[in-house]
Design a protein around this motif. Structure first.
Motif, mmCIF file in Angstrom:
data_model
loop_
_atom_site.group_PDB
_atom_site.id
_atom_site.type_symbol
_atom_site.label_atom_id
_atom_site.label_comp_id
_atom_site.label_asym_id
_atom_site.label_seq_id
_atom_site.Cartn_x
_atom_site.Cartn_y
_atom_site.Cartn_z
ATOM 1 N N UNK A 97 0.837 -1.207 0.000
ATOM 2 C CA UNK A 97 0.000 0.000 0.000
ATOM 3 C C UNK A 97 0.870 1.256 0.000
ATOM 4 N N UNK A 98 1.932 1.236 0.784
ATOM 5 C CA UNK A 98 2.838 2.391 0.841
ATOM 6 C C UNK A 98 3.515 2.610 -0.510
ATOM 7 N N UNK A 99 3.975 1.526 -1.130
ATOM 8 C CA UNK A 99 4.685 1.653 -2.394
ATOM 9 C C UNK A 99 3.771 2.083 -3.535
ATOM 10 N N UNK A 100 2.487 1.758 -3.445
ATOM 11 C CA UNK A 100 1.528 2.149 -4.487
ATOM 12 C C UNK A 100 0.852 3.479 -4.176
ATOM 13 N N UNK A 101 1.367 4.191 -3.158
ATOM 14 C CA UNK A 101 0.836 5.511 -2.771
ATOM 15 C C UNK A 101 -0.645 5.459 -2.374
ATOM 16 N N UNK A 102 -1.056 4.337 -1.796
ATOM 17 C CA UNK A 102 -2.403 4.188 -1.251
ATOM 18 C C UNK A 102 -2.300 3.657 0.171
ATOM 19 N N UNK A 103 -1.684 4.424 1.076
ATOM 20 C CA UNK A 103 -1.380 3.891 2.412
ATOM 21 C C UNK A 103 -2.631 3.609 3.237
ATOM 22 N N UNK A 104 -2.506 2.623 4.089
ATOM 23 C CA UNK A 104 -3.538 2.294 5.074
ATOM 24 C C UNK A 104 -2.891 2.349 6.449
ATOM 25 N N UNK A 110 1.315 11.202 3.682
ATOM 26 C CA UNK A 110 0.793 12.541 3.912
ATOM 27 C C UNK A 110 -0.585 12.439 4.552
ATOM 28 N N UNK A 111 -0.915 13.447 5.337
ATOM 29 C CA UNK A 111 -2.231 13.442 5.995
ATOM 30 C C UNK A 111 -3.361 13.410 4.976
ATOM 31 N N UNK A 112 -3.134 14.027 3.815
ATOM 32 C CA UNK A 112 -4.171 14.057 2.782
ATOM 33 C C UNK A 112 -4.505 12.700 2.201
ATOM 34 N N UNK A 113 -3.608 11.715 2.377
ATOM 35 C CA UNK A 113 -3.865 10.374 1.841
ATOM 36 C C UNK A 113 -5.047 9.693 2.526
ATOM 37 N N UNK A 114 -5.381 10.144 3.742
ATOM 38 C CA UNK A 114 -6.432 9.479 4.522
ATOM 39 C C UNK A 114 -7.746 10.271 4.543
ATOM 40 N N UNK A 115 -7.711 11.503 4.048
ATOM 41 C CA UNK A 115 -8.838 12.409 4.254
ATOM 42 C C UNK A 115 -10.137 11.897 3.657
ATOM 43 N N UNK A 135 -2.856 14.331 12.462
ATOM 44 C CA UNK A 135 -3.174 15.641 11.884
ATOM 45 C C UNK A 135 -4.470 15.566 11.085
ATOM 46 N N UNK A 136 -4.634 14.498 10.306
ATOM 47 C CA UNK A 136 -5.855 14.329 9.523
ATOM 48 C C UNK A 136 -7.086 14.267 10.425
ATOM 49 N N UNK A 137 -6.988 13.515 11.518
ATOM 50 C CA UNK A 137 -8.117 13.391 12.444
ATOM 51 C C UNK A 137 -8.439 14.729 13.099
ATOM 52 N N UNK A 138 -7.395 15.481 13.489
ATOM 53 C CA UNK A 138 -7.615 16.769 14.134
ATOM 54 C C UNK A 138 -8.244 17.775 13.168
ATOM 55 N N UNK A 139 -7.793 17.785 11.919
ATOM 56 C CA UNK A 139 -8.359 18.697 10.919
ATOM 57 C C UNK A 139 -9.824 18.378 10.670
ATOM 58 N N UNK A 140 -10.137 17.099 10.585
ATOM 59 C CA UNK A 140 -11.538 16.702 10.382
ATOM 60 C C UNK A 140 -12.390 17.173 11.549
ATOM 61 N N UNK A 198 -19.978 17.219 0.743
ATOM 62 C CA UNK A 198 -18.906 17.504 -0.212
ATOM 63 C C UNK A 198 -18.174 18.800 0.124
ATOM 64 N N UNK A 199 -18.919 19.805 0.564
ATOM 65 C CA UNK A 199 -18.302 21.089 0.894
ATOM 66 C C UNK A 199 -17.364 20.956 2.093
ATOM 67 N N UNK A 200 -17.800 20.193 3.080
ATOM 68 C CA UNK A 200 -16.959 19.986 4.268
ATOM 69 C C UNK A 200 -15.721 19.167 3.937
ATOM 70 N N UNK A 201 -15.889 18.170 3.057
ATOM 71 C CA UNK A 201 -14.745 17.350 2.637
ATOM 72 C C UNK A 201 -13.725 18.211 1.897
ATOM 73 N N UNK A 202 -14.207 19.077 1.014
ATOM 74 C CA UNK A 202 -13.311 19.967 0.269
ATOM 75 C C UNK A 202 -12.535 20.884 1.215
ATOM 76 N N UNK A 203 -13.234 21.429 2.212
ATOM 77 C CA UNK A 203 -12.570 22.297 3.193
ATOM 78 C C UNK A 203 -11.522 21.522 3.985
ATOM 79 N N UNK A 204 -11.835 20.289 4.347
ATOM 80 C CA UNK A 204 -10.886 19.467 5.105
ATOM 81 C C UNK A 204 -9.643 19.165 4.276
#
Length: 312
Positions: free
Chosen positions: A159-166, A208-213, A249-254, A224-230
């Motif tokens: 997953x890490x190597x394919x840029x789709x981390x879990x 990156x935190x954005x990978x999980x958003x 960081x992703x959890x805190x931003x959400x 959708x609007x809230x997701x875009x803002x996050x």
């Protein structure tokens, strides 16, 4: 549709595959470039009686280059009913007694496929995990180790190597009881084995935190609007020295973004959807709080709205 070189057009053109005839036809001049092509994929359509026990797969499975025989070995099926042929029953027993060099790989690949299905991962990640396990298995040094943890670590690295981390928690949730401790040991072992084989460090990509958003936001059912803002907020947060893990960081931003929306999410729900502890989210929120004016997009929340947020 795909591209291939056409001898009549004297250039690379789009070709059309006629699966019923097995022909590859040039879309520009109509020349048959290849005829009677063999489709090696499985035939999943069945004309059998659905009430019966007939196997709907009427041809063999696709080839697998990771197996010794390419995945084209013959398997004698189990007999059905009392009136089954005695010969096929005996042959099946003898085949099971025989040594299959790929038995460990086949079972491992099935387990990896099951984990990928449960996590909703694409086939490229599954194939990469299979390749990693094959490299580790070929070194014959994984005996006595937790096999479930080994497979989970292979999937995590893929997953890490394919840029789709879990997250580790997500991987362990489908790892048949493997603990985080076992997973950590298995991951270190696999990375070490791969480095010995390659003679260099293993590239696993940066998280990156954005990978999980998008996935975390989907778990919370956000608009959708809230997701875009996050997503915009978490991208801005990378410009600051926030010494927290990307998942935190992703959890805190959400959590912050949902508190600024009409559909506020309690901290407990955010922790459950992201797999991050409530205390960790609070600490990350505390680190992000001084920079909220530059992190949260102005079209989503004004300065007065940010002041109304609870101070950490």
């Amino acid at each position: 549709m795909a591209d291939a070189y056409c001898s009549d057009c004297r250039k690379s053109t789009e070709v059309v595959f006629d699966h019923s005839a097995g022909d590859t036809v040039c879309s520009e001049c109509g020349l048959v470039l290849e005829s009677h092509s063999i489709d090696e994929t499985s035939e999943w359509r069945t004309f059998a009686n659905e009430a019966g026990d007939n196997d709907p797969v009427r041809v063999g499975g696709p080839t697998n280059v990771l197996l010794t025989d390419g995945g084209l070995s013959t398997v004698i099926s189990k007999p059905n009913g009392v009136t089954s042929d005695f010969l096929s029953s005996s042959l099946g027993r003898w085949q099971n007694r025989g040594s299959n060099p790929d038995r460990t790989l086949i079972m491992a690949f099935k387990t990896i496929a099951t984990m990928c299905d449960r996590l909703g991962l694409v086939a490229t990640i599954k194939d990469r995990a299979n390749e990693i396990f094959k490299k580790v298995e070929d070194q014959k040094s994984s005996k006595g180790r937790n096999q479930d943890a080994i497979l989970a670590a292979c999937l995590y690295i893929a997953c890490r190597q394919e840029d789709k981390p879990r997250t580790v928690k997500e991987i362990c949730s489908v790892a048949n009881g493997a603990t985080k401790k076992d997973f950590g040991r298995a991951k270190e072992y696999i990375v070490k084995q791969l480095e010995l084989e390659l003679g260099q460090s293993v590239e696993m990509g940066t998280i990156h935190a954005g990978d999980f958003m998008r996935r975390f936001c989907s778990n919370l059912g956000m608009t959708n609007q809230t997701v875009k803002a996050a997503q915009e907020s978490v991208k801005k947060s990378e410009e600051f020295d926030i010494r927290r893990s990307p998942i935190s960081v992703a959890a805190a931003v959400i959590y912050i973004v949902t508190q600024l929306s009409d559909d506020k999410k309690p901290l407990k729900d955010v922790a459950l959807a992201t797999g991050v502890a409530e205390g960790t989210i609070r600490n990350s929120y505390k680190d992000l709080y001084p920079h909220l004016g530059k992190i949260i997009p102005s079209w989503y929340a004004q300065e007065e709205d940010l002041k109304n947020l609870c101070s950490p």
